[in-house]
Design an enzyme around this catalytic site. Structure first.
Site, mmCIF file in Angstrom:
data_model
loop_
_atom_site.group_PDB
_atom_site.id
_atom_site.type_symbol
_atom_site.label_atom_id
_atom_site.label_comp_id
_atom_site.label_asym_id
_atom_site.label_seq_id
_atom_site.Cartn_x
_atom_site.Cartn_y
_atom_site.Cartn_z
ATOM 1 N N CYS A 129 0.825 -1.208 0.000
ATOM 2 C CA CYS A 129 0.000 0.000 0.000
ATOM 3 C C CYS A 129 0.864 1.265 0.000
ATOM 4 C CB CYS A 129 -0.989 -0.013 1.157
ATOM 5 S SG CYS A 129 -2.316 1.198 0.953
ATOM 6 N N HIS A 236 -3.923 -4.947 0.342
ATOM 7 C CA HIS A 236 -3.550 -5.369 1.706
ATOM 8 C C HIS A 236 -3.674 -6.882 1.853
ATOM 9 C CE1 HIS A 236 -2.977 -1.494 3.752
ATOM 10 N NE2 HIS A 236 -3.848 -1.049 2.869
ATOM 11 N N GLU A 238 -2.588 -8.577 4.141
ATOM 12 C CA GLU A 238 -2.693 -8.893 5.572
ATOM 13 C C GLU A 238 -4.099 -8.711 6.131
ATOM 14 O OE1 GLU A 238 -1.777 -4.426 5.606
ATOM 15 O OE2 GLU A 238 -1.590 -6.149 4.273
#
Length: 315
Positions: A129, A236, A238
């Site tokens: 990001c 993202h 994660e």
């Protein structure tokens, strides 16, 4: 009596620059970014790596910091640049617009120092990001400060509290790219559904980088340096809403990239490492490296500041 030695599996040490903005910030996106940082640290560990938190020390001079950072990077096997607030647009020649949030000069200096010196040191580097956008900027590219509404939604707003939510959309990943390797497709192209939460994007792609994933609206969703293991994603991986397997896979793959690089640079058995005494010769005592303590070196001091322009392969 001769004792046989067996190789011991070592966790690759992955440096991650800490986030410097406080959860006390009234903008809820700051706290959300700090939570995502914690997820990245956990996933690097779960993926087989040893997270090493890289911090800034404002009390030292730039020269001392630069040398200390270079020394710490020698003990690392790779680096992850996490997400966070917006980069200062002055870094790419623009004045900040009203839509910019959490612009933090100290964070910019820390992340840029880590990125530049990691690239100079030849360490595998993965940007996420903000880290994706930062790589484009340090290579000489620019950003869109605030994306206009289009055919693909890149960031949702949760009703009621104004916090940024995920916009779920697909990206097409180029066959044979580094990001394709992280997602297990290797030499085959892949379409992946991703968690998107950004209001800025790559504008002009830097010379020396190539786009390796795009959204349906043409947004550059992944970049890489074809001459080094340097890659980034705008999304993202994660995000907690993904399944455990989906979250872990790209981080495990990146840890393996770092392990392979570390193994290839390790001296052969019975051969002394560079600048180390040969067997049976006295060695000076050394200290085990701990978490890096970084400052704010002059970005121009890195060799990447004079990185030669190369055709990106994209118009």
């Amino acid at each position: 009596m001769q004792i046989s030695s067996f190789p011991v599996t070592r966790r690759p040490r992955i440096g991650i620059p800490v986030r410097l903005s406080s959860n006390a910030d009234p903008d809820p996106r700051v706290g959300a970014a700090n939570d995502l940082f914690d997820y990245i640290v956990e996933l690097v560990c779960d993926g087989g790596g040893e997270p090493v938190l890289l911090t800034a020390d404002n009390g030292s001079d730039s020269g001392a910091h630069s040398g200390r950072l270079a020394a710490e990077l020698k003990a690392l096997d790779g680096v992850v640049l996490p997400g966070g607030g917006d980069l200062d647009p002055r870094l790419y020649g623009e004045e900040p617009g009203e839509a910019c949030y959490d612009v933090n000069g100290a964070q910019d200096e820390l992340d840029i120092a880590v990125a530049r010196q990691s690239i100079d040191a030849g360490l595998p580097l993965l940007g996420i990001c903000r880290g994706h956008q930062l790589l484009n900027v340090i290579y000489g590219g620019t950003l869109i400060q605030d994306m206009a509404p289009g055919t693909v939604v890149h960031s949702e707003t949760a009703a009621g509290n104004g916090t940024a939510g995920w916009a779920w959309h697909t990206v097409d990943i180029a066959a044979g790219s580094k990001v394709a390797g992280l997602y297990g497709s290797g030499s085959r192209p892949a379409t992946v559904k991703i968690a998107s939460g950004h209001h800025q994007a790559v504008a002009v792609v830097a010379a020396g980088l190539v786009v390796t994933a795009v959204a349906e609206d043409g947004t550059a969703e992944a970049l890489e340096d074809p001459d080094r293991w340097v890659a980034s994603v705008q999304w993202h991986p994660e995000a907690i809403e993904l399944s455990a397997e989906e979250r872990l896979a790209p981080f495990s793959a990146f840890v393996e990239v770092c392990r392979t690089r570390a193994d290839s640079s390790r001296p052969a058995p019975n051969q002394p490492a560079p600048n180390q005494p040969a067997p049976n010769q006295p060695a000076e005592a050394t200290m085990q490296p701990g978490p890096a303590v970084l400052g704010h070196p002059d970005p121009a001091s890195s060799g990447l500041a004079n990185h030669p322009d190369r055709d990106s392969g994209f118009q």
